[in-house]
Design an enzyme around this catalytic site. Structure first.
Site, PDB file in Angstrom:
ATOM      1  N   ALA A 214       1.003  -1.303   0.001  1.00 23.82           N
ATOM      2  CA  ALA A 214      -0.117  -0.021   0.194  1.00 23.82           C
ATOM      3  C   ALA A 214       1.165   1.290  -0.012  1.00 23.82           C
ATOM      4  CB  ALA A 214      -0.763   0.095   1.062  1.00 23.82           C
ATOM      5  N   ASN A 215       0.254   2.329  -0.253  1.00 24.15           N
ATOM      6  CA  ASN A 215       0.563   3.744  -0.038  1.00 24.15           C
ATOM      7  C   ASN A 215       0.350   4.554   1.232  1.00 24.15           C
ATOM      8  OD1 ASN A 215       2.383   3.673  -2.576  1.00 24.15           O
ATOM      9  ND2 ASN A 215       0.883   4.123  -3.641  1.00 24.15           N
ATOM     10  N   ARG A 216       1.098   5.519   1.819  1.00 26.58           N
ATOM     11  CA  ARG A 216       0.686   6.135   2.993  1.00 26.58           C
ATOM     12  C   ARG A 216      -0.355   7.393   2.755  1.00 26.58           C
ATOM     13  NH1 ARG A 216       6.789   6.691   5.804  1.00 26.58           N
ATOM     14  NH2 ARG A 216       6.935   4.511   6.316  1.00 26.58           N
ATOM     15  N   SER A 217      -1.614   6.862   2.157  1.00 28.32           N
ATOM     16  CA  SER A 217      -2.388   7.810   1.939  1.00 28.32           C
ATOM     17  C   SER A 217      -3.427   7.865   2.768  1.00 28.32           C
ATOM     18  CB  SER A 217      -2.889   7.581   0.313  1.00 28.32           C
ATOM     19  OG  SER A 217      -4.142   8.446   0.055  1.00 28.32           O
TER      20      SER A 217
END
Length: 411
Positions: A214-217
């Site tokens: 995942a990304n840190r959004s």
């Protein structure tokens, strides 16, 4: 005058940030709002009722049992006549009382009696904000339907103290109020009748039943854009990855997990007039996710066989006759921000790229503020660091302006 005729009940609780309430009242009135201030006794230690009443242009309320007001149950009347109750600053003590259902004074009694939307603008020392008790109270208030703007990150009044806890700036708070109350009536507003797709948040690409890429959004910027667009009259579908955010008012929300699901959901919304691709989509996924948890072997890290995810922005931007008239992508970069954004603009076939710096120390990824640069074929437009609500409102205004110019050119 986006808040013309709206009544804002402003609850001012104790704290050094109470001085900002004077500027906040002025800005709310500039936008057409009627501001009725309620002050706690603690607030009066930081700002005087005379100053607040003078700028608000009316009486300041502070006593729960006022001989002149309680003959008509004053606290109930105040609560019921408000279009929105704004608590700014919202101290840790104030939020704890409301979360627990306590009403020892006029401010808390009003908050328990109101049926209007409630917006908290927290302000406190970073340690107090991070305290588990405060976070439990915030979670309870959110579950009860309250909204929050901030807190922001910055220097505290205490010497040498800094962190997350500053009250949001008045302009950002007004933008949050407008997002709740400033919505256009059906069929009205600068984006009336415009169909818009917004993507937001990360995607989770499973490696096994436990782990994922995942990304840190946080999804905050995309959610703010969706809410601001709906307030401007647009018909908005928000395709959201896994985030801990409540659905924005007036927006159709489709929840997804993976990039493939996000693409399918976005394509299902077409045709649309505008697409704002704000999601931080994972670039890769496991070629074959494991059905069971990958066990750790001594000295042998697992080998991950990854494949590229679908490019959602490029797919929408090159979707033939169903391509939206305006396609906007986002670029979160750690270096060569503008150069990388220009390259992405060309590679994806988008009309605009909204670029922001997420290198170490900026605090942008997942935070409440953003500094963006709108990159188009005509140049770069750099905006000052602002709350994400303010960025969203400005972007929606820019979209409305661009669509209006295109309609004028076509006539």
């Amino acid at each position: 005058m986006t808040l013309s005729g709206r009544t804002i009940l402003l609850v001012i609780s104790g704290g050094i940030a109470a001085y900002k309430s004077l500027e906040l009242i002025r800005r709310l009135r500039e936008h057409g709002a009627v501001v009725r201030p309620v002050m706690t006794k603690a607030a009066e230690a930081f700002v005087t009722p005379l100053s607040v009443g003078t700028i608000a242009g009316g009486k300041v309320f502070s006593d729960l049992f006022d001989r002149n007001d309680e003959h008509d149950v004053g606290h109930i009347r105040l609560a019921r006549e408000a279009d929105l109750v704004l608590v700014a600053p919202a101290s840790a003590d104030m939020m704890a009382k409301v979360a627990g259902g306590f009403a020892p004074d006029l401010a808390t009694a009003v908050l328990l009696a109101t049926r209007a939307p409630v917006l908290f603008a927290p302000a406190m020392n970073p340690a107090m904000w991070a305290n588990p008790a405060t976070q439990r109270n915030v979670a309870r208030l959110r579950d009860d339907g309250a909204r929050f703007v901030g807190p922001a990150r910055g220097e505290m009044a205490e010497s040498g103290e800094a962190g997350l806890g500053r009250m949001s700036e008045p302009a950002d708070i007004v933008a949050a109020v407008e997002a709740i109350l400033g919505g256009a009536a059906p069929g009205q507003g600068p984006l009336a009748g415009i169909r818009m797709i917004v993507t937001a948040g990360p995607t989770h690409e499973p490696l096994d039943p436990v782990r994922y890429i995942a990304n840190r959004s946080s999804g905050k910027q995309g959610f703010a854009i969706a809410e601001a667009a709906a307030a401007a009259g647009a018909i908005v579908t928000l395709v959201a990855g896994p985030v801990a955010l409540a659905d924005p008012a007036g927006v159709t929300v489709v929840r997804v997990e993976t990039a493939a699901e996000m693409l399918a959901a976005a394509l299902a919304v077409l045709p649309a007039d505008v697409a704002v691709m704000a999601a931080a989509v994972a670039d890769w996924r496991a070629a074959t996710p494991k059905g069971r948890k990958i066990k750790k072997a001594a000295g042998e890290p697992p080998r991950l066989d990854l494949v590229a995810n679908p490019d959602i922005l490029a797919t929408i931007a090159r979707h033939g006759t169903l391509r939206p008239a305006l396609v906007i992508g986002f670029a979160a970069e750690t270096d060569d921000l503008i150069a990388n954004a220009r390259a992405k603009l060309a590679a994806k076939g988008a009309d605009w790229i909204v670029a922001n710096d997420v290198s170490s120390g900026t605090g942008v990824m997942g935070g409440d503020d953003n500094t963006v640069h709108v990159v188009t074929a005509d140049g770069v437009e750099s905006w000052p660091r602002s709350g994400k609500g303010t960025v969203a409102a400005r972007l929606v205004g820019r979209i409305a302006e661009a669509l209006s110019q295109r309609r004028t050119a076509a006539e």
